[in-house]
Design a protein around this motif. Structure first.
Motif, PDB file in Angstrom:
ATOM      1  N   GLN A  82       0.822  -1.219   0.000  1.00 16.94           N
ATOM      2  CA  GLN A  82       0.000   0.000   0.000  1.00 16.94           C
ATOM      3  C   GLN A  82       0.851   1.262   0.000  1.00 16.94           C
ATOM      4  OE1 GLN A  82      -2.528  -0.334   3.427  1.00 16.94           O
ATOM      5  NE2 GLN A  82      -3.560  -2.174   2.690  1.00 16.94           N
ATOM      6  N   ASP A  83       2.130   1.097   0.322  1.00 16.98           N
ATOM      7  CA  ASP A  83       2.996   2.266   0.509  1.00 16.98           C
ATOM      8  C   ASP A  83       4.152   2.285  -0.488  1.00 16.98           C
ATOM      9  OD1 ASP A  83       3.772   4.611   1.821  1.00 16.98           O
ATOM     10  OD2 ASP A  83       5.220   3.524   3.052  1.00 16.98           O
ATOM     11  N   VAL A  84       3.978   1.664  -1.648  1.00 13.08           N
ATOM     12  CA  VAL A  84       5.043   1.655  -2.649  1.00 13.08           C
ATOM     13  C   VAL A  84       4.579   2.448  -3.876  1.00 13.08           C
ATOM     14  CG1 VAL A  84       5.871  -0.581  -1.829  1.00 13.08           C
ATOM     15  CG2 VAL A  84       4.342  -0.486  -3.802  1.00 13.08           C
ATOM     16  N   PRO A  85       5.513   2.967  -4.642  1.00  8.50           N
ATOM     17  CA  PRO A  85       5.142   3.753  -5.827  1.00  8.50           C
ATOM     18  C   PRO A  85       4.347   2.928  -6.830  1.00  8.50           C
ATOM     19  CG  PRO A  85       7.457   4.079  -5.259  1.00  8.50           C
ATOM     20  CD  PRO A  85       6.965   2.943  -4.420  1.00  8.50           C
ATOM     21  N   ASP A  86       3.504   3.591  -7.583  1.00  8.04           N
ATOM     22  CA  ASP A  86       2.741   2.923  -8.635  1.00  8.04           C
ATOM     23  C   ASP A  86       3.698   2.272  -9.630  1.00  8.04           C
ATOM     24  OD1 ASP A  86       0.402   3.775  -7.506  1.00  8.04           O
ATOM     25  OD2 ASP A  86       0.140   5.488  -8.867  1.00  8.04           O
ATOM     26  N   GLY A  87       3.321   1.093 -10.072  1.00  8.19           N
ATOM     27  CA  GLY A  87       4.116   0.408 -11.075  1.00  8.19           C
ATOM     28  C   GLY A  87       5.200  -0.489 -10.527  1.00  8.19           C
ATOM     29  N   LEU A  88       5.334  -0.557  -9.197  1.00  7.33           N
ATOM     30  CA  LEU A  88       6.352  -1.405  -8.581  1.00  7.33           C
ATOM     31  C   LEU A  88       5.701  -2.373  -7.604  1.00  7.33           C
ATOM     32  CD1 LEU A  88       9.106   1.228  -7.656  1.00  7.33           C
ATOM     33  CD2 LEU A  88       9.030  -0.237  -9.688  1.00  7.33           C
ATOM     34  N   ASN A  89       6.243  -3.583  -7.506  1.00 10.59           N
ATOM     35  CA  ASN A  89       5.823  -4.482  -6.439  1.00 10.59           C
ATOM     36  C   ASN A  89       6.699  -4.203  -5.214  1.00 10.59           C
ATOM     37  OD1 ASN A  89       8.218  -6.139  -6.452  1.00 10.59           O
ATOM     38  ND2 ASN A  89       7.426  -7.236  -8.237  1.00 10.59           N
ATOM     39  N   PRO A  90       6.390  -4.780  -4.045  1.00  7.58           N
ATOM     40  CA  PRO A  90       7.159  -4.452  -2.836  1.00  7.58           C
ATOM     41  C   PRO A  90       8.642  -4.754  -2.942  1.00  7.58           C
ATOM     42  CG  PRO A  90       5.097  -5.512  -2.248  1.00  7.58           C
ATOM     43  CD  PRO A  90       5.217  -5.631  -3.739  1.00  7.58           C
TER      44      PRO A  90
END
Length: 278
Positions: A82-90
Motif C-alpha cells: 500500500q505504501d510503494v510507488p505505482d508500477g512497482l511491487n514491494p
C-alpha cells in the motif's frame, strides 16, 4: 525495546553500519523488509549520516533470499504494498528505495546472497565480496519463476545481455571472482582485508565536502525504466501462479530450503526437484 527486530545499527564518523541479524539464514521476510524500510526512512534526511554499510551478523549468509514460506501467505506484503510507488511491487520498491537513498550505500558481502538478497546487492551503490566466502545467485528459475525484485533491470545495467541471461537462466552460484569479472560487485577482496577496506572507503566518502555525494549520485544515474519493472513483474507474477512454481517452492521447503544445511547448496537441492518431479 529494540528499535529493530532484525537489524543492529552503529554510527561513527558519518557512517551508519547496518548489521542484518534475522536467523537462521537471514531470509528477506516481512520483518526484515519492514526494518530496512524504516531505517532508510529514519536517516533519509539526516545530514550527519553520509554512508550506509550493510553487513551480516552471520558470516555464511548476507540475505539468503525472499522467504519461501510466503507461498502460504500470499497477502503477507499487502500492508507494505500500500505504501510503494505505482508500477512497482514491494520487492522492486525496496531496491528502488535503496537506489534513491541520499547516502552512499555499500554492501560488505561475506556470505551468500541469492534471489532477493542478490537483488539487494545489485541495488546498492557499491558492493565488495570476500574471496572464498561470498556467493551470489539468482536461483528463481529453479523455482519455476524469474526474478521479481529488479534483477532483470539492475543486472542488465551491470553486465552484458548474455551474462545477465546466464545468471538468471543458468541459476548457478557465482563466487567473488566471477561476480567481480561480470560486474555484479565492485571488487573481490581477500576475506581478511574486506573489513578494513570497506571501513576506509566508507570513512573517506563520509569525509567529503558537503554536496559532493549528492552531486555524484545525481550525475551517475542508471535506474531501470518503469516499463522494464512492469514487464518484469508481470512475467514473475504469471509464472508464480503456475503449478510448477508451487511444486518447486513447496518441495524446496520440504527438502531443507531455509535451513542452514539445505541452503549450503540450494541450487543442487532445487535441481533435484526439477529432475525428479514425482
Amino acid at each position: 525495546m529494540k528499535a529493530y527486530s532484525t537489524l543492529r545499527i552503529e554510527r561513527e564518523d558519518g557512517v551508519a553500519t547496518v548489521t542484518i541479524d534475522n536467523p537462521p539464514v537471514n531470509v528477506l521476510d516481512v520483518a526484515l523488509m519492514n526494518d530496512i524500510r524504516r531505517f532508510l526512512a529514519s536517516v533519509h534526511d539526516d545530514p550527519l549520516t553520509r554512508v550506509i554499510v550493510f553487513q551480516s551478523a552471520d558470516p555464511g549468509y548476507f540475505i539468503a533470499h525472499v522467504d519461501m514460506t510466503l507461498i502460504d501467505e500470499p497477502h503477507a506484503f499487502d500492508t507494505i504494498a500500500q505504501d510503494v510507488p505505482d508500477g512497482l511491487n514491494p520487492f522492486q520498491a525496496l531496491g528502488e528505495l535503496i537506489r534513491a537513498q541520499p547516502q552512499v550505500t555499500i554492501v560488505k558481502l561475506e556470505g551468500m546472497a541469492r534471489g532477493g538478497g542478490a537483488e539487494f546487492v545489485a541495488a546498492a551503490d557499491m558492493a565488495f565480496a570476500a574471496i572464498g566466502r561470498a556467493g551470489l545467485g539468482q536461483c528463481e528459475a529453479l523455482m519455476g519463476i524469474i526474478p521479481g525484485g529488479g534483477a532483470t533491470q539492475y543486472l542488465s545495467q551491470r553486465m552484458t545481455r548474455g551474462r545477465t541471461l546466464e545468471v538468471i537462466l543458468g541459476a548457478d552460484l557465482a563466487d567473488a571472482h566471477t561476480a567481480e569479472r561480470y560486474g555484479w560487485v565492485n571488487r573481490a577482496i581477500h576475506a581478511d582485508e574486506l573489513d578494513t577496506f570497506v571501513r576506509r572507503l566508507a570513512r573517506n566518502i563520509a569525509a567529503l565536502p558537503d554536496g559532493v555525494i549528492a552531486a555524484a549520485k545525481t550525475a551517475v544515474r542508471g535506474a531501470g525504466t518503469s516499463d522494464g519493472f512492469r514487464v518484469e513483474h508481470e512475467a514473475w507474477a504469471g509464472l508464480f501462479a503456475k503449478p510448477a512454481a508451487e511444486r518447486l517452492i513447496r518441495g524446496g521447503l520440504q527438502s531443507g530450503a531455509q535451513t542452514r544445511d539445505g541452503e549450503q547448496d540450494l541450487e543442487k537441492l532445487l535441481r533435484s526437484l526439477i529432475a525428479h518431479p514425482g
